[in-house]
Design a protein around this motif. Structure first.
Motif, PDB file in Angstrom:
ATOM      1  N   GLN B 238       0.804  -1.223   0.000  1.00 54.42           N
ATOM      2  CA  GLN B 238       0.000   0.000   0.000  1.00 54.42           C
ATOM      3  C   GLN B 238       0.837   1.273   0.000  1.00 54.42           C
ATOM      4  OE1 GLN B 238      -3.333   0.953  -0.017  1.00 54.42           O
ATOM      5  NE2 GLN B 238      -3.959  -1.103  -0.629  1.00 54.42           N
ATOM      6  N   THR B 239       2.076   1.199   0.428  1.00 55.81           N
ATOM      7  CA  THR B 239       2.874   2.431   0.479  1.00 55.81           C
ATOM      8  C   THR B 239       4.266   2.156  -0.096  1.00 55.81           C
ATOM      9  OG1 THR B 239       3.898   1.992   2.623  1.00 55.81           O
ATOM     10  CG2 THR B 239       1.748   3.094   2.664  1.00 55.81           C
ATOM     11  N   LEU B 240       4.894   3.222  -0.582  1.00 57.05           N
ATOM     12  CA  LEU B 240       6.253   3.099  -1.110  1.00 57.05           C
ATOM     13  C   LEU B 240       7.174   2.484  -0.065  1.00 57.05           C
ATOM     14  CD1 LEU B 240       8.489   3.715  -3.201  1.00 57.05           C
ATOM     15  CD2 LEU B 240       8.615   6.040  -2.281  1.00 57.05           C
ATOM     16  N   GLU B 241       7.036   2.940   1.154  1.00 60.40           N
ATOM     17  CA  GLU B 241       7.932   2.458   2.212  1.00 60.40           C
ATOM     18  C   GLU B 241       7.759   0.956   2.464  1.00 60.40           C
ATOM     19  OE1 GLU B 241       7.396   4.513   5.906  1.00 60.40           O
ATOM     20  OE2 GLU B 241       9.149   3.485   6.729  1.00 60.40           O
ATOM     21  N   ASP B 242       6.500   0.518   2.551  1.00 61.21           N
ATOM     22  CA  ASP B 242       6.256  -0.917   2.729  1.00 61.21           C
ATOM     23  C   ASP B 242       6.831  -1.710   1.551  1.00 61.21           C
ATOM     24  OD1 ASP B 242       4.950  -0.505   5.087  1.00 61.21           O
ATOM     25  OD2 ASP B 242       2.921  -0.894   4.316  1.00 61.21           O
ATOM     26  N   ALA B 243       6.645  -1.159   0.358  1.00 60.48           N
ATOM     27  CA  ALA B 243       7.124  -1.858  -0.831  1.00 60.48           C
ATOM     28  C   ALA B 243       8.649  -1.950  -0.815  1.00 60.48           C
ATOM     29  CB  ALA B 243       6.628  -1.159  -2.095  1.00 60.48           C
ATOM     30  N   GLN B 244       9.320  -0.869  -0.377  1.00 61.46           N
ATOM     31  CA  GLN B 244      10.790  -0.896  -0.286  1.00 61.46           C
ATOM     32  C   GLN B 244      11.261  -1.935   0.734  1.00 61.46           C
ATOM     33  OE1 GLN B 244      11.057   3.301   0.515  1.00 61.46           O
ATOM     34  NE2 GLN B 244      12.106   3.704  -1.449  1.00 61.46           N
ATOM     35  N   ASP B 245      10.566  -1.967   1.864  1.00 60.63           N
ATOM     36  CA  ASP B 245      10.931  -2.956   2.896  1.00 60.63           C
ATOM     37  C   ASP B 245      10.779  -4.372   2.358  1.00 60.63           C
ATOM     38  OD1 ASP B 245      11.412  -0.943   4.642  1.00 60.63           O
ATOM     39  OD2 ASP B 245       9.558  -1.198   5.807  1.00 60.63           O
ATOM     40  N   VAL B 376       5.027   5.003 -11.225  1.00 57.61           N
ATOM     41  CA  VAL B 376       5.711   3.778 -11.649  1.00 57.61           C
ATOM     42  C   VAL B 376       7.224   3.997 -11.613  1.00 57.61           C
ATOM     43  CG1 VAL B 376       6.197   2.406 -13.736  1.00 57.61           C
ATOM     44  CG2 VAL B 376       3.823   2.757 -12.989  1.00 57.61           C
ATOM     45  N   GLU B 377       7.665   5.100 -12.178  1.00 56.73           N
ATOM     46  CA  GLU B 377       9.100   5.367 -12.239  1.00 56.73           C
ATOM     47  C   GLU B 377       9.679   5.531 -10.833  1.00 56.73           C
ATOM     48  OE1 GLU B 377      10.207   8.557 -14.870  1.00 56.73           O
ATOM     49  OE2 GLU B 377      12.355   8.154 -14.588  1.00 56.73           O
ATOM     50  N   GLU B 378       8.930   6.194  -9.976  1.00 54.08           N
ATOM     51  CA  GLU B 378       9.407   6.404  -8.607  1.00 54.08           C
ATOM     52  C   GLU B 378       9.617   5.059  -7.899  1.00 54.08           C
ATOM     53  OE1 GLU B 378       6.628   8.150  -5.817  1.00 54.08           O
ATOM     54  OE2 GLU B 378       8.262   9.263  -4.843  1.00 54.08           O
ATOM     55  N   TRP B 379       8.611   4.206  -7.907  1.00 55.71           N
ATOM     56  CA  TRP B 379       8.737   2.905  -7.242  1.00 55.71           C
ATOM     57  C   TRP B 379       9.881   2.089  -7.863  1.00 55.71           C
ATOM     58  CZ3 TRP B 379       4.486  -0.149  -4.484  1.00 55.71           C
ATOM     59  CH2 TRP B 379       3.656   0.717  -3.754  1.00 55.71           C
ATOM     60  N   PHE B 380       9.998   2.188  -9.192  1.00 52.29           N
ATOM     61  CA  PHE B 380      11.008   1.403  -9.903  1.00 52.29           C
ATOM     62  C   PHE B 380      12.416   1.876  -9.567  1.00 52.29           C
ATOM     63  CE2 PHE B 380      13.397   0.709 -14.024  1.00 52.29           C
ATOM     64  CZ  PHE B 380      13.507  -0.674 -13.907  1.00 52.29           C
ATOM     65  N   THR B 381      12.607   3.191  -9.487  1.00 59.09           N
ATOM     66  CA  THR B 381      13.971   3.700  -9.263  1.00 59.09           C
ATOM     67  C   THR B 381      14.328   3.782  -7.780  1.00 59.09           C
ATOM     68  OG1 THR B 381      13.071   5.927  -9.456  1.00 59.09           O
ATOM     69  CG2 THR B 381      14.121   5.010 -11.417  1.00 59.09           C
ATOM     70  N   LEU B 382      13.329   3.777  -6.901  1.00 58.25           N
ATOM     71  CA  LEU B 382      13.642   3.901  -5.467  1.00 58.25           C
ATOM     72  C   LEU B 382      13.663   2.557  -4.747  1.00 58.25           C
ATOM     73  CD1 LEU B 382      11.761   7.192  -4.471  1.00 58.25           C
ATOM     74  CD2 LEU B 382      14.158   6.873  -5.169  1.00 58.25           C
ATOM     75  N   GLY B 383      13.875   1.482  -5.513  1.00 52.15           N
ATOM     76  CA  GLY B 383      14.083   0.188  -4.851  1.00 52.15           C
ATOM     77  C   GLY B 383      12.845  -0.443  -4.269  1.00 52.15           C
ATOM     78  N   ALA B 384      11.692  -0.188  -4.939  1.00 52.25           N
ATOM     79  CA  ALA B 384      10.468  -0.826  -4.456  1.00 52.25           C
ATOM     80  C   ALA B 384       9.942  -1.871  -5.433  1.00 52.25           C
ATOM     81  CB  ALA B 384       9.384   0.237  -4.223  1.00 52.25           C
ATOM     82  N   ALA B 385      10.491  -1.897  -6.646  1.00 54.46           N
ATOM     83  CA  ALA B 385       9.909  -2.759  -7.682  1.00 54.46           C
ATOM     84  C   ALA B 385      10.892  -2.999  -8.820  1.00 54.46           C
ATOM     85  CB  ALA B 385       8.645  -2.115  -8.254  1.00 54.46           C
ATOM     86  N   ASP B 386      10.826  -4.208  -9.396  1.00 61.26           N
ATOM     87  CA  ASP B 386      11.524  -4.482 -10.666  1.00 61.26           C
ATOM     88  C   ASP B 386      10.561  -4.334 -11.837  1.00 61.26           C
ATOM     89  OD1 ASP B 386      14.077  -5.202  -9.581  1.00 61.26           O
ATOM     90  OD2 ASP B 386      13.153  -7.077  -8.884  1.00 61.26           O
TER      91      ASP B 386
END
Ligand SMILES: Cc1cc2nc3c(=O)[nH]c(=O)nc-3n(C[C@H](O)[C@H](O)[C@H](O)COP(=O)(O)O)c2cc1C
Ligand SMILES: Cc1cc2nc3c(=O)[nH]c(=O)nc-3n(C[C@H](O)[C@H](O)[C@H](O)COP(=O)(O)O)c2cc1C
Lengths: 452, 452
Positions: B238-245, B376-386
């Motif tokens: 649900q959040t960028l932070e959770d996704a990064q973790d 999409v780009e934010e999550w992809f470049t900030l270590g939350a998603a491939d």
């Protein structure tokens, strides 16, 4: 009155039914994994206005990979791909009641029936042999009677699952926000000896209601099962007389089971080996026999007869003291057919292997197109067959020859349709009615199909 | 160095991921059984040069048919039909390790991999819920840990089966009469706690060796399983932070399991709701929420939280005394996500249902194409998603909008391929190597594919 017509089923198998077919120069030894090979065959069968095509199956790798192509794409998968490449022909997949669960299998057949527009059929088998059993956590194959008891319960559950949605269970009332009508869903709540299946299928009732039910057991249990459930029956018969007996017996059993004998179609298998002259046909047959590796044949025959390796001599006869059919837990009727064939014609082991090389017990019709058409007509009119399982020795060429040279003769004689006409379900092609849903009284049931 | 590129997977589901999507005027409430609907979606995803498309699944009918389309064609069947209608896109089917047998399932995936030219993927699920269990002879669902233990053994057996043929086991020596090389067949001879599988598969090793292994469990057991086996992971965050973790945790676990962290691709799911202005996007979202039937939502939420019917009040908060995740035997991580979302944002039950209506726990990105591309780009470049699991709220329109308006932006930013180029396997699209056969030492293994 409409005239009685032949039903034709194309039994497709790799490079053909003859065990040595893969060795011919024309054959593709990788055909077993070539979708294009099967698409070509399916379209050829459609050109010949066949009712259906069929894939055999067993969930095990046959031992001795050296001797012949011993691998096959999973039939439901391959038939789904063929459904998108064809328009009219029925698609019959073999699947085992011993090594599947009813929920998954019923769902797959319903899905294929929907995707193909009502063209799915199921060749119901109980799967002989310990090799298969050992791939599913068992040490040995379940006894023959036990396999058929499980098959009967499997069918009862599968029929409950296919009827778990009434045809008009989907309401699709957008304004009211009501998609389906829960009162038209009937969970099986089945608790039996072999299976427990509580809930309804998650696929709606398919165009045919359920796939055409096909069966090929020829033992006593096999025939009782067929009389109760089957709508088409494959069988291996070596003589007209045996075929007539089988036909009469099965129709009588069907009547005894309370069913209309016209609602079960008997399809003996034939291996047509065709030439433009009789001599050419014999020569074609000889080429195939010349490619047989006889040591492989001995191994397989010892397996079928449950004899220790090394018992049989190529130029000797079968041993006199073979066990009775009742002691065989594998394919009982195939065992008896092979033993009787050898005894009746006093065949050596070598000759027997040559005779079995083509159709593994099915009859080879060798001759000109006219001779093949004559034999087909004879069996059809003399009460031995409602149609045939066509098992070409070599594929694709054998099917092409049959379609180009025998089919026109059958059409000229009024035995086979000239064209398909409008799209129909597989069951309609076989002249059978769409089954009613067990939860709907016939009077209430609407003949119109739900939109699936 | 080649630039890191986004991976996109199209998660296809009936009329879309929003529970009320079927009620929109544009939606076909029979889409669940329309092959053409899925063909159109698959071709749209191919136009968008997606890596793959995906079908979720569970072997049970969801109760309360009234509320929304609750039926689905069996995924392997549907994907086989889609294989023949597409050329490049990967085809990922969900199948359960709890309610299948390894021999049958391994064979089906190998068959699809062959038919599709190496485009098969398997979303490995353990299947939560008692409804499914009761369709397979069980009274209750097996415990969560037990399901994952069975899943691990299932994978070990399946991998043995897929490696049971060396790539060059077929010899096809017509002159010598030798079709296969028996020394290159390796029967699993597996006897474990859950499965006994003796013999080799009856399908050759497929183009990819085996399907791409995908997984979506997010509990502790789920993540350990993924670290050991998965090559792609779907997840709801649900959040960028959770996704990064989650991303960091999964990559670390993969390293700890002795694998290359680049060989597991993390794909959070997003529900894009797009408008040409932000206001239009919000209005599109509002239309969907207006079609939700909230009483249905309450029923489902009570089911997920394992509360007695009638516990929740639409305009109240969740009860304070919910049980801990450890007591949940169903989908553990989904439970926690929903509870945390409600608590973090102090949502009423009505608001929570509105938020879950779109993606059942996945994040909705509402905005203009630029805003969606930015996220999409934010999550992809900030270590939350491939990459991302794209879950359109409404189908087909939502996928078409994404492909027509977001994909060009992602391409312009160099994040997504411009075209597919030559045919490749699904695994190659995800940038992963073809797995070696466990029976062949890497030095001896030829990189050339056998002709399958
Ligand atoms: C044309 C034909 C096709 C058959 N196909 C299969 C098959 O695909 N798989 C299988 O296990 N058995 C197959 N069988 C075998 C039958 O299902 C059955 O086991 C066999 O005829 C022996 O009969 P019984 O089981 O009643 O003794 C086939 C039989 C015939 C005649
Ligand atoms: C995008 C996505 C798709 C999923 N698809 C399925 C599915 O098709 N079938 C299923 O049983 N579970 C599916 N799941 C659920 C997961 O397999 C898993 O059970 C769930 O995330 C809970 O994790 P846990 O089992 O580790 O507690 C999916 C999860 C996600 C995030």
């Amino acid at each position: 009155m409409t005239r009685r017509r032949l039903h034709l089923n194309a039994f497709l198998m790799n490079t053909g039914h003859h065990e040595a077919s893969w060795r011919l120069p024309e054959s593709d030894p990788y055909a077993h994994v070539e979708l294009d090979h099967y698409v070509r065959l399916a379209r050829t069968a459609e050109r010949g206005t066949f009712d259906s095509l069929f894939l055999a199956d067993g969930p095990q790798l046959w031992s001795n990979l050296a001797q012949r192509p011993a691998s096959a794409l999973e039939p439901l998968t391959l038939l789904t791909a063929l459904a998108t490449a064809t328009e009219h022909i029925g698609l019959i997949a073999t699947a085992s009641t011993s090594y599947n669960s009813p929920y998954n299998l019923a769902r797959k057949f319903a899905s294929l029936d929907i995707i193909s527009g009502g063209r799915a059929g199921w060749n119901i088998v109980t799967t002989a042999g310990a090799e298969a059993a050992r791939n599913f956590g068992l040490d040995a194959e379940p006894a023959h009677a036990e396999r058929y008891a499980r098959a009967a319960e499997f069918l009862d559950v599968a029929l409950k699952l296919w009827d778990s949605w009434e045809d008009d269970a989907i309401v699709a009332d957008k304004a009211a926000g009501v998609w389906g009508d829960d009162t038209k869903i009937h969970p099986p709540r089945h608790r039996g000896k072999y299976f427990g299946v509580e809930g309804a299928l998650n696929v709606p009732r398919s165009p045919q209601g359920y796939p055409l039910l096909v069966q090929a057991g020829s033992s006593k249990d096999g025939k009782s099962f067929a009389a109760r459930y089957a709508e088409a029956v494959f069988t291996a018969q070596q003589t007209l007389e045996d075929a007539q007996d089988f036909y009469a017996d099965l129709k009588a059993r069907t009547v005894a089971a309370g069913r209309n004998p016209d609602h079960i179609k008997v399809l003996p298998g034939i291996v047509p080996v065709i030439g433009s002259t009789e001599a050419e046909a014999r020569a074609n047959e000889q080429v195939l026999e010349d490619h047989i590796v006889y040591t492989h044949g001995v191994d397989r025959l010892e397996g079928l007869l449950q004899l220790p390796s090394g018992t049989l001599e190529l130029d000797g006869q079968l041993p006199a003291d073979l066990p009775p059919e009742s002691s065989i837990e594998g394919a009982k009727s195939r065992y008896t057919l092979v033993v009787e064939l050898a005894r009746r014609e006093r065949l050596t082991v070598r000759q027997l292997i040559g005779r079995l090389g083509g159709g593994r017990g099915h009859l080879t019709f060798t001759g000109t197109p006219e001779q093949v058409a004559d034999a087909v007509e004879e069996w059809f009119t003399l009460g031995a067959a409602d149609g045939f399982n066509i098992m070409p020795a070599v594929l694709p060429s054998g099917l092409e020859t049959f379609v180009d040279h025998v089919v026109p003769l059958l059409r000229a004689r009024g035995l086979l349709r000239e064209e398909y006409g409008p799209r129909q379900t597989l069951r309609a092609r076989y002249g059978l009615p769409r089954p009613a849903n067990q939860h709907v009284s016939p009077a209430a049931g609407s003949p119109a199909l739900a939109r699936v």
